[in-house]
Design an enzyme around this catalytic site. Sequence first.
Site, PDB file in Angstrom:
ATOM      1  N   THR A  62       0.827  -1.205  -0.093  1.00  0.00           N
ATOM      2  CA  THR A  62       0.170   0.102  -0.187  1.00  0.00           C
ATOM      3  C   THR A  62       0.758   1.267  -0.128  1.00  0.00           C
ATOM      4  O   THR A  62       1.946   1.306   0.093  1.00  0.00           O
ATOM      5  CB  THR A  62      -0.792   0.091   1.242  1.00  0.00           C
ATOM      6  OG1 THR A  62      -0.093  -0.378   2.264  1.00  0.00           O
ATOM      7  CG2 THR A  62      -2.233  -0.948   1.138  1.00  0.00           C
ATOM      8  N   ASP A  63       0.125   2.320  -0.198  1.00  0.00           N
ATOM      9  CA  ASP A  63       0.922   3.589  -0.124  1.00  0.00           C
ATOM     10  C   ASP A  63       1.026   4.317   1.086  1.00  0.00           C
ATOM     11  O   ASP A  63       0.984   5.595   1.116  1.00  0.00           O
ATOM     12  CB  ASP A  63       0.278   4.406  -1.193  1.00  0.00           C
ATOM     13  CG  ASP A  63      -0.022   4.093  -2.656  1.00  0.00           C
ATOM     14  OD1 ASP A  63       1.006   3.537  -3.110  1.00  0.00           O
ATOM     15  OD2 ASP A  63      -1.308   4.130  -3.055  1.00  0.00           O
ATOM     16  N   SER A  72       1.253   8.831   4.881  1.00  0.00           N
ATOM     17  CA  SER A  72       0.562   8.551   3.630  1.00  0.00           C
ATOM     18  C   SER A  72       1.643   9.044   2.512  1.00  0.00           C
ATOM     19  O   SER A  72       2.089  10.121   2.610  1.00  0.00           O
ATOM     20  CB  SER A  72      -0.641   9.399   3.567  1.00  0.00           C
ATOM     21  OG  SER A  72      -1.141   9.620   2.420  1.00  0.00           O
ATOM     22  N   ARG A  73       2.032   8.234   1.738  1.00  0.00           N
ATOM     23  CA  ARG A  73       3.284   8.190   0.956  1.00  0.00           C
ATOM     24  C   ARG A  73       2.895   9.133  -0.282  1.00  0.00           C
ATOM     25  O   ARG A  73       3.566   9.807  -0.626  1.00  0.00           O
ATOM     26  CB  ARG A  73       3.944   6.932   0.597  1.00  0.00           C
ATOM     27  CG  ARG A  73       4.510   6.337   1.578  1.00  0.00           C
ATOM     28  CD  ARG A  73       5.304   5.186   1.308  1.00  0.00           C
ATOM     29  NE  ARG A  73       5.572   4.208   2.439  1.00  0.00           N
ATOM     30  CZ  ARG A  73       4.973   3.156   2.690  1.00  0.00           C
ATOM     31  NH1 ARG A  73       3.907   2.822   1.744  1.00  0.00           N
ATOM     32  NH2 ARG A  73       5.044   2.490   3.746  1.00  0.00           N
ATOM     33  N   VAL A  74       1.670   9.311  -0.700  1.00  0.00           N
ATOM     34  CA  VAL A  74       1.294   9.849  -1.871  1.00  0.00           C
ATOM     35  C   VAL A  74       0.334  11.297  -1.782  1.00  0.00           C
ATOM     36  O   VAL A  74      -0.091  12.034  -2.392  1.00  0.00           O
ATOM     37  CB  VAL A  74       0.797   9.048  -3.061  1.00  0.00           C
ATOM     38  CG1 VAL A  74       1.943   8.229  -3.464  1.00  0.00           C
ATOM     39  CG2 VAL A  74      -0.437   8.286  -2.688  1.00  0.00           C
TER      40      VAL A  74
END
Length: 509
Positions: A346-347, A372-374
Amino acid sequence: MAYEIIEKLKKEIEGYREKPEWAEVGQVTEVGDGIVKILGLRNAVSQEILKIDTAKGVRTALALNLEEESIGALVLDDFLAIEVGDTVKRTGEVLSIQVGEELIGRVIDPLGNPQDGLGEVFKKGTEPKRNPLEARAPSVLERESVNAPLHTGIKAIDAMIPIGRGQRELIIGDRQTGKTAIALDAILNQLNDKGRRTPVCIYVAIGQKESKIAKMVETIKKFDALKYTIIVSASASSPASLWYLAPYTGCAIGEYFRDRGQDALVVYDDLSKHAWAYRQISLLLRRPPGREAYPGDIFYLHSRLLERSAKLSKDKGGGSLTALPIVETQLGDVTAYIPTNIISITDGQIYLESDLFYQGQRPALNVGISVSRVGSAAQTKAMKKVAGKLRLALAQFRELQAFVQFATDVDEATKKKILHGQKINEVLKQNDLSPMPFEEEVCILYAVLNDYFGAVGIENVKKTEHDLTNYLKKLHDNDILKPIRDTGDFSESTEEKLKEALDHFLNSK
Ligand code: ATP
Ligand code: MG
C-alpha cells in the site's frame, strides 16, 4: 408467396451445417469441505467456471489449482450434492459479476445475489455489463499521479495522513481499535465534501457477523449515504469461498465506475480474514503451506487486488479507484506475515493502537508511524497551510512530554508549551460518526495552532470547538467557510476574516 417460402427454406437449408461438438469432460475424484478435485480437464484455465453434473442438478465450481493431471476447484454453491464420479464440463468463461448503476444502494453477496430483500438488482430482460472478478491492473501509461484529495472528515487524518483519490491506504490495528469506524466515517463524509465529485463507495464486509453488517447498513442509511454506497457482504456464516471472492467483487464493481471516469472508494474490511479464507482453501487443496501456513502466493494475491486501485490518466477518462484495506493485528504486531505484506503493497498506513484507544485518544492514531506516501500531493492548499504546523507542534509536544516526565521543576515556558500540545491533542480527538467538512477542519486547526484556545481550560476545549464550529457555520459561512470550500485555498483575505471572527468569538465568551 409460395416462392418466398421456398426461398426462405433454401436459405435455411444452406445455412445448416452439422457441427459435431467436442466437449472436454472431467470427473470428480475427491470432494472436500467446499472443494473438489477433478481429473481430466487438461485445458482448463485458472479461474475458469466449471459445471458439475450431480444427481441433484448442476453445481458451479471455480478452477483454482491447476496441476498436471488434476484440477483443484472451489465449489461456489452447495458442495454436499457433489459425489465422486460426477462429470464436470468446462465453460470457457471466467468468473464475472453484473455491474451497473443499479447496484448503488444495494446489499449483495460476492456472487451478485441481493441480500437486502429488495428483489432483483437488475431488471429482467436487461443485459447489464459484466466485469471479470480478476482483471488486469492499469499500466503505468494509463495512470497519472494522485492529485485530488479524498477527505475522510477526520481532522487528524485529513491534516497529517491525507488520502488521495486513487491511493491505497491501509488501516491497521488490533481488534476493537476503531478501524471500521474510520472507513465508515470516510464514506459518510462524502456527503460533506460538496466541492468535489461524490465517489461511489463500496464497503466489502468479509467474515463479519451478520448483525454487525446490518447495523452498518442501518447507519449508512440513516446518514443518507446509501444513495452512493454499495455493500458486498460475505458474512461469518458464509463459506470460505465467498470470503475469498468478496474483495474481487468489490473491486470489479469499483472498476466499472473508475472506467467510466467516475471516482470510487472501496473498503476491504478486512483482508486478514480474506487471507484466512485463502489459507483454508489452499490447505484443503493440499497446496504446500509456507510462512504461518499461508500458501506461497498470498502476497501475489493481495498485490494483484490492490494494484487495481488507480488514478487513471485523462486519456483513460480520469476516473479513480481508491482502496482502504483493513488489517487486524495481534497485540500490535505489524511484523506478522500478512501485515508486513500489505504494508509493503500500500501507499501508507493508518496505524491504530489499543493503548491510545483506552486512554480516550480516539481515533487512536499513532501519528509517529502512520504515513501517507502520496496523499500530501493531493492535499488542498488550505489544509497544507495548517497541516505543516500541526505535525511540527505535535512532534515537539511529544518530545517535551517524554523529557518532562523525569524532571521535577519545570519552567513556565515549557509548561505552557505542554499545555498547548495537550489542547491540540484534545482537538484531534473526534467521535466516530461525526465527520467534519474539510473547511471547518481547516478553521478549527488554524484556531488551536495559533493559540486562540490559550485562555480556554483543557476541559473546555471540546465544548469551545463545538461552539466555534457552530458560530462559524451560522455567521461566517459566506465569507470564510465558502471560499475555502470552493477554492480549496486559504487566502490571506480569508485568513484576516477568520482572525477577526476568532477574536470576536473568544471575546464574546
Ligand atoms: P473489530 O476488530 O471488531 O472490527 P474495529 O477495530 O473495526 O473492531 P470499530 O468497530 O470501528 O473497531 O470500533 C469499536 C468501538 O469503538 C465501536 O463501538 C465504536 O463506536 C467505537 N469507536 C470507534 N472510533 C471511535 C471514536 N473516534 N470515538 C469514540 N468511539 C469510537
Ligand atoms: Mg471492524
